[in-house]
Each structure stands twice: as structure tokens, then as C-alpha cells.
Design a protein around this motif. Structure first.
Motif, short mmCIF file in Angstrom:
data_model
loop_
_atom_site.label_atom_id
_atom_site.label_comp_id
_atom_site.label_asym_id
_atom_site.label_seq_id
_atom_site.Cartn_x
_atom_site.Cartn_y
_atom_site.Cartn_z
N GLY A 83 52.15 37.82 33.49
CA GLY A 83 50.96 38.05 33.11
C GLY A 83 49.97 38.31 34.21
N HIS A 84 50.43 38.39 35.53
CA HIS A 84 49.49 38.68 36.63
C HIS A 84 49.51 40.06 36.98
CE1 HIS A 84 47.73 36.21 40.41
NE2 HIS A 84 47.32 37.89 40.22
N TRP A 85 48.36 40.67 36.59
CA TRP A 85 48.17 42.09 36.95
C TRP A 85 47.22 42.41 38.15
CZ3 TRP A 85 49.92 45.69 33.10
CH2 TRP A 85 50.43 45.21 32.11
N VAL A 86 47.71 43.41 38.70
CA VAL A 86 47.04 43.71 40.21
C VAL A 86 47.06 45.28 40.29
CG1 VAL A 86 46.99 43.54 42.58
CG2 VAL A 86 47.84 41.58 41.18
N ARG A 87 45.98 45.89 40.87
CA ARG A 87 45.67 47.17 41.00
C ARG A 87 45.68 47.42 42.61
NH1 ARG A 87 43.91 51.32 37.47
NH2 ARG A 87 42.79 49.67 36.23
N PHE A 130 36.73 34.95 46.81
CA PHE A 130 36.96 33.60 46.93
C PHE A 130 36.37 33.26 48.43
CE2 PHE A 130 40.25 33.82 43.66
CZ PHE A 130 39.91 32.50 43.02
N GLU A 131 36.62 33.72 49.61
CA GLU A 131 36.12 33.67 50.66
C GLU A 131 34.53 33.48 50.84
OE1 GLU A 131 38.15 36.51 53.26
OE2 GLU A 131 40.09 35.56 52.90
N SER A 132 33.82 34.07 49.99
CA SER A 132 32.56 34.09 50.01
C SER A 132 31.82 32.98 49.31
CB SER A 132 32.00 35.45 49.17
OG SER A 132 32.52 36.64 49.94
N ARG A 133 32.60 32.28 48.91
CA ARG A 133 31.95 30.88 48.04
C ARG A 133 31.70 29.82 49.32
NH1 ARG A 133 36.10 28.37 44.29
NH2 ARG A 133 37.34 28.86 46.08
N PRO A 134 30.49 29.26 48.98
CA PRO A 134 30.28 28.01 49.95
C PRO A 134 31.49 26.87 49.41
CG PRO A 134 28.82 28.22 48.22
CD PRO A 134 29.61 29.43 48.15
N HIS A 135 31.69 26.21 50.51
CA HIS A 135 32.41 25.15 50.30
C HIS A 135 32.01 23.63 50.93
CE1 HIS A 135 36.17 27.50 49.42
NE2 HIS A 135 35.63 28.41 50.25
N LEU A 136 32.10 22.90 50.03
CA LEU A 136 31.72 21.34 50.54
C LEU A 136 32.59 20.91 51.46
CD1 LEU A 136 31.21 19.66 47.02
CD2 LEU A 136 29.36 20.39 48.68
N GLY A 137 31.95 20.46 52.71
CA GLY A 137 32.54 19.74 53.84
C GLY A 137 32.94 20.93 55.09
N ARG A 138 32.33 22.00 54.70
CA ARG A 138 32.56 23.01 55.68
C ARG A 138 31.12 23.67 56.12
NH1 ARG A 138 35.70 28.61 54.22
NH2 ARG A 138 33.66 29.44 53.28
N ALA A 167 44.83 37.35 35.44
CA ALA A 167 45.89 36.48 35.37
C ALA A 167 45.25 35.38 34.83
CB ALA A 167 46.18 35.92 36.78
N GLU A 168 46.25 34.11 34.48
CA GLU A 168 45.50 32.93 34.18
C GLU A 168 44.98 32.45 35.16
OE1 GLU A 168 49.13 30.59 32.48
OE2 GLU A 168 49.39 32.04 30.77
N THR A 169 44.04 31.59 34.72
CA THR A 169 43.11 31.26 35.75
C THR A 169 43.80 30.43 37.10
OG1 THR A 169 41.33 30.51 33.89
CG2 THR A 169 41.07 29.63 36.23
N VAL A 170 44.80 29.30 36.57
CA VAL A 170 45.19 28.73 37.86
C VAL A 170 46.11 29.49 38.52
CG1 VAL A 170 47.11 26.77 38.02
CG2 VAL A 170 45.47 26.61 36.34
N ASP A 171 46.90 30.69 37.94
CA ASP A 171 47.60 31.47 38.63
C ASP A 171 46.75 32.08 39.77
OD1 ASP A 171 50.01 32.95 39.72
OD2 ASP A 171 49.85 34.31 38.03
N PHE A 210 43.68 31.59 40.83
CA PHE A 210 43.07 30.66 42.05
C PHE A 210 44.14 30.30 43.14
CE2 PHE A 210 39.51 30.76 39.41
CZ PHE A 210 38.39 29.88 40.09
N GLN A 211 45.42 30.14 42.65
CA GLN A 211 46.46 29.57 43.48
C GLN A 211 47.27 30.80 44.36
OE1 GLN A 211 48.86 26.78 41.47
NE2 GLN A 211 47.27 25.19 41.25
N HIS A 212 47.25 31.87 43.82
CA HIS A 212 48.02 33.13 44.09
C HIS A 212 47.22 34.33 44.03
CE1 HIS A 212 51.44 30.14 43.94
NE2 HIS A 212 51.20 29.85 42.68
N THR A 213 46.11 34.26 44.48
CA THR A 213 45.43 35.48 44.64
C THR A 213 46.08 36.69 45.36
OG1 THR A 213 43.49 34.07 44.82
CG2 THR A 213 42.86 36.20 45.25
N LYS A 214 45.88 37.85 44.79
CA LYS A 214 46.64 38.87 45.26
C LYS A 214 45.66 39.94 45.72
CE LYS A 214 50.62 37.44 43.78
NZ LYS A 214 51.77 36.92 44.85
N HIS A 215 44.54 40.29 45.14
CA HIS A 215 44.04 41.59 45.50
C HIS A 215 42.89 41.16 46.68
CE1 HIS A 215 41.42 45.35 45.41
NE2 HIS A 215 42.53 45.75 44.63
N PRO A 216 43.00 42.23 47.51
CA PRO A 216 41.98 41.79 48.82
C PRO A 216 40.40 41.49 48.16
CG PRO A 216 43.37 43.65 49.51
CD PRO A 216 43.62 43.41 47.98
#
Length: 324
Positions: free
Chosen positions: A312-316, A255-263, A237-241, A243-249
């Protein structure tokens, strides 16, 4: 904008194992495509095979069409070895992960920068040297005349990577393939290299395919993102889409595996398990045994198709967030 590199239904088979299966994506002139996934997901193998740099024993099928800014087209998978060598370096530039091993330690920076223009652009040595000086200035290397005489081991990591970028740009390619181009650098140098490539791309209109396992890097530079796992595209998908509307597990897991500032946390989250053995790909969803949703026997036994959800957001996947 027009498409610079169009990859359709690309598959790569080594021995009896189909390592890359039915991969499709495209990148336009002046745009950046990010390809992300864990090690072993097939992202580097698919892109390098598309450019004719896959393993010599690999059997490659599909279509890989390079279109120049003047509209001329070449299907890279149907070209002879000699024809491909004329394309690589001239029409497609490469920036690899470790410049210390990609640059020739026996040759000066000048020779490594002048070889391409002399061979592909028929420049005289004097013209090629002038081109080399321009390139070093372009990528932000101070005192370029002195650096031309240097050998790779005399330069720092960030400087060597800038030389690699200059080598990739030496013949004004239409496409740059950056394979983990900043992984070995500290974050400060990494940011400088990314900014240098982005600036050059805006000025020259070059298309870039950026291969990385780092979603933060890709999110900051890519116009579109392809997520690969087990040799397949699971989401695109387009990058903004994306990041904001993640579909596949799997993408959500990345995304959940990334370190986050402040957490604050004692341990980073991770996706349980390991990527599948390419010699034993399961018959159903390739991510089934690690999936947080997992679904039913349909996921285990039936292979999901890559479906366009719109815009243009493709998911399997059989199960999207609203279904989970």
C-alpha cells in the motif's frame, strides 16, 4: 473495519485549469487519514470538492462514495444540492481552521449546537438542548450550561474550537473533515484539541480526514498519509511506513524542512522555488523544477503514474531513493 469515504479519480477544473487531477484515497470507520502539502497543493480544494463544498464554478469528476456503518452507500458527486445538504452535517461533520469566522457571531453556542439535531434528527428544542449539553461535556468544556448562553466572542480560541468540534459531532456523523483545525492555536491548546478529537473518534468510531501542512501533527494522529503537490498525489502510505521509508523527493523535502529539537541552525532548510501555477502545469513531473534528484529528460517531458510499490505504499516518481 469498513471504508467510510472512498474517493476515486477525483478531478476539479475551474475555467481552463484542472486544479486537482486524478486524486484517489479512502478512509475507514474509526481511522484517520492525513492529507499534507504546501499551501496551494490542492489538499483542501480536493476534500471540500469531494464533499460538495467546492467553488460554484468548478467542474468535478470522479467518484466519491460515502458508506454508512449500516452499509448504505451514496455517491456524493451524483447527488442533487438538496440531497447533499441532508448529507452534510448529518453524515459528514466539518471542523474548519478559524472558529472565529466559522461560528455565527450573532447566535449563541446553544443555537449553533441545537440547529443540526432539530433539522437533521427531528429533535424537539428540549431534546436538542439536552444533546447540546452532552456535546459540550463530551469535548471537555467546563460548566456547559453556562457556556450554552455564550456568544463565540466571549470564548477563548481553544474553547471556540471545542465548540466547533461539538457542532461537527452534533448529528453523529460517520466522517469528520478537519481542515487545518489546529493551525491558529498555540501548541498547548493544539495538543488538547488533537487529544479530544482522537478520544472522541475512539469512542464513536468516526472516520476523520485531517488536512494539514504540519507533518508533526499528522504523524501523531493519522493511520495513513497522502502527500499532495500541484493538485496531485505524489506519495501515499501508512503513516509509520511513510515516516520510516520516505520515497518521493518532495516528501523528503517536507521532512527536511521541519525544525528538530536538539539541532541548532541559523536558518531552516526549505525546498527551493514555489509550487506550480495550476494554469500552467508542466507536461512532465509536476515537481521537476524543484526536485533535488531531477533525473533526466524523461522527468521533464513524461508524466509519471502513481505506482503501488507494495504494502500500500504508492509513489508518483521515476526515481526512488535507491535509484538516485
Amino acid at each position: 473495519m469498513s471504508t467510510a469515504l472512498d474517493v476515486q479519480s477525483l478531478s476539479v477544473t475551474i475555467g481552463q485549469a484542472r486544479i486537482v487531477r486524478d486524486v484517489s484515497w479512502s478512509v475507514e470507520h474509526g481511522q484517520t487519514l492525513g492529507i499534507v502539502g504546501e499551501s496551494g497543493s490542492g489538499k483542501s480544494l480536493s476534500v471540500l470538492s469531494a464533499a460538495g463544498l467546492g467553488p460554484g464554478t468548478a467542474r468535478i469528476s470522479g467518484s466519491v462514495v460515502l458508506t454508512g456503518s449500516d452499509g448504505d452507500q451514496h455517491d456524493l458527486l451524483t447527488m442533487s444540492g438538496n440531497a447533499l445538504r441532508r448529507i452534510r452535517g448529518r453524515r459528514i461533520g466539518f471542523i474548519f481552521q478559524d472558529p472565529a469566522t466559522s461560528l455565527n457571531p450573532m447566535l449563541t453556542v446553544e443555537r449553533q449546537l441545537t440547529e443540526g439535531p432539530e433539522v437533521h434528527l427531528s429533535m424537539t428544542p428540549k431534546q436538542a438542548r439536552g444533546r447540546a449539553l452532552e456535546l459540550l461535556e463530551l469535548v471537555g468544556i467546563p460548566d456547559p450550561a453556562r457556556r450554552l448562553k455564550s456568544y463565540p466572542h466571549e470564548l477563548g480560541g481553544g474553547m471556540r474550537q471545542r465548540v466547533m468540534i461539538a457542532v461537527a459531532l452534533a448529528c453523529d456523523p460517520e466522517v469528520i473533515i478537519a481542515d487545518e483545525a489546529t493551525t491558529a492555536l498555540d501548541v498547548t491548546i493544539q495538543a488538547q484539541i488533537i487529544e479530544a478529537i482522537r478520544d472522541l473518534q475512539e469512542r464513536l468510531g468516526t472516520a476523520t480526514v485531517w488536512i494539514s501542512h504540519d507533518l508533526a501533527v499528522v504523524g501523531g494522529i493519522a493511520d495513513e498519509v497522502v502527500v499532495m503537490y500541484g493538485g496531485e498525489v505524489l506519495e501515499r502510505a501508512e503513516t509509520v511506513d511513510l515516516f520510516q521509508h520516505t520515497k518521493h523527493p518532495y516528501t523528503r523535502g517536507l521532512f527536511e524542512s521541519r525544525p528538530h529539537l536538539g539541532r541548532r541552525t541559523d536558518q531552516l532548510l526549505s525546498i527551493p522555488g514555489a509550487p506550480p501555477d495550476p494554469r500552467a502545469i508542466p507536461p512532465g513531473c509536476v515537481f521537476w523544477d524543484r526536485c533535488s534528484v531531477r533525473g533526466d529528460e524523461r522527468c521533464r517531458g513524461e508524466h509519471p503514474e502513481l505506482v503501488d510499490l507494495g504494502d500500500g505504499h504508492w509513489v508518483r516518481s521515476f526515481y526512488l531513493p535507491e535509484d538516485a
